[in-house]
Design a protein around this motif. Structure first.
Motif, short mmCIF file in Angstrom:
data_model
loop_
_atom_site.label_atom_id
_atom_site.label_comp_id
_atom_site.label_asym_id
_atom_site.label_seq_id
_atom_site.Cartn_x
_atom_site.Cartn_y
_atom_site.Cartn_z
N SER A 16 -18.18 33.40 51.50
CA SER A 16 -17.21 34.25 51.66
C SER A 16 -16.38 34.63 50.25
N ASN A 17 -16.55 35.73 49.91
CA ASN A 17 -15.77 35.97 48.73
C ASN A 17 -14.34 36.51 48.89
N TRP A 18 -13.26 35.64 48.90
CA TRP A 18 -12.07 36.10 49.53
C TRP A 18 -11.32 36.65 48.16
N ARG A 19 -11.91 36.78 46.92
CA ARG A 19 -11.37 37.57 45.91
C ARG A 19 -11.72 38.97 46.04
N ARG A 20 -12.56 39.14 46.86
CA ARG A 20 -12.82 40.70 47.14
C ARG A 20 -11.76 41.40 47.15
N ASP A 25 -5.38 40.50 51.92
CA ASP A 25 -4.32 41.62 52.22
C ASP A 25 -4.86 41.65 53.98
N LYS A 26 -5.90 41.48 54.40
CA LYS A 26 -6.16 41.71 55.85
C LYS A 26 -6.04 40.33 56.66
N LYS A 72 -3.21 37.93 60.66
CA LYS A 72 -1.88 38.04 60.23
C LYS A 72 -0.58 37.83 61.09
N LYS A 73 -1.28 37.82 62.39
CA LYS A 73 -0.02 37.56 63.41
C LYS A 73 0.12 35.95 63.50
N LEU A 74 -0.88 35.18 62.74
CA LEU A 74 -0.58 33.97 62.89
C LEU A 74 -0.06 33.52 61.50
N VAL A 75 1.20 33.19 61.63
CA VAL A 75 1.88 32.79 60.15
C VAL A 75 1.89 31.32 60.06
N CYS A 76 1.68 30.94 58.83
CA CYS A 76 1.51 29.58 58.34
C CYS A 76 2.53 29.10 57.49
N VAL B 48 -14.94 44.37 58.15
CA VAL B 48 -13.96 45.49 58.59
C VAL B 48 -13.74 46.06 57.10
N LEU B 49 -13.95 45.42 55.86
CA LEU B 49 -13.97 46.05 54.64
C LEU B 49 -14.94 46.95 54.31
#
Lengths: 154, 87
Positions: A16-20, A25-26, A72-76, B48-49
């Motif tokens: 996973s490239n979370w820096r994409r 934001d998703k 995003k509905k799961l708020v940590c 999704v992206l």
């Protein structure tokens, strides 16, 4: 009810490239993104928050029967950080408590709707190729599998 | 855009994220991203992206919440494109 989620940190790095652009934001709200950007180790913070959401979702999904992809509905919130990280995840009106352990190889989170129940959860983590082949027979309450790791909770 | 064209585009998008090659080859409306294609939940964001980029659409959180199957994804793409033709 209990949940658990394991992240193979080496696999997560390549998978996973979370820096994409647009990625965080998703999945994260503004406060969670702040936790990542201000973290000493942003990679670990991303997977910590993600595993908290996963572990909480596993309980919430079984409780409500709702299956959806709405991270995003799961708020940590992170409550305390020492050897173990204690946290809380809110979704709709439900609250789940989490406890995470982190080392250089993996990150593991357990979750419960009742905070003091976290201490009663028994955890078994196996590293490939030493997986427990007949683990279903041991009737785990929750199973998580990622990369080299199999995590069972009872 | 037709369902068939969307499925063909989805196959290309999904390929890097699934090792279930046979399921991918026979991708249908009923295919489930997690149960059938064993896609890691953190990679669903990438799908999704990729869908947003490929189809030039913006997927809001409520639409993303449904995107666990090929059918749901087709529905989201077609409604965002404002085009339900091609059945």
């Amino acid at each position: 009810m209990q949940g658990n989620d394991i992240v193979d940190l080496l696999l997560a790095q390549t998978q996973s490239n979370w820096r994409r652009k647009g990625y965080l934001d998703k999945i994260f709200n503004a406060n969670e993104i702040f936790l990542v950007s201000s973290a000493e180790n942003p990679d670990v913070m991303v997977w910590l928050l993600w595993s908290m959401k996963e572990a909480a979702y596993k309980i919430h999904n079984r409780k409500t029967g709702i299956r959806e992809y709405a991270p995003k509905k799961l708020v940590c919130s992170i409550l305390s950080k020492a050897d173990l990280t204690l946290g809380m995840v809110n979704i709709d009106k439900a609250i789940y408590f989490t406890k995470s352990s982190i080392n250089s190889a993996y990150l593991h989170t357990i979750s419960s709707p009742v905070q003091h129940q976290l201490d009663k959860i028994k955890i078994s983590i196996y590293e490939f190729p030493n997986h427990l082949s007949n683990y279903r027979n041991t009737k785990p309450a929750c199973v998580s599998h990622h990369g080299k790791y199999l995590a069972l909770t009872y | 855009m037709t369902k068939e064209a969307i499925i063909a585009a989805l196959k290309t998008i999904i390929k890097p994220y699934s090792e279930e090659t046979i399921v991918l080859e026979t991708l249908s409306e009923n295919t489930d991203f997690i149960k059938d294609l064993k896609i890691n939940s953190a990679n669903l964001v990438d799908i999704v992206l990729d869908v947003e980029e490929k189809f030039g659409i913006e997927i809001d959180n409520d639409s993303m919440a449904k995107m666990l199957t090929v059918q749901a994804t087709i529905d989201v793409i077609q409604s965002k494109l404002g085009n339900n033709a091609g059945e």
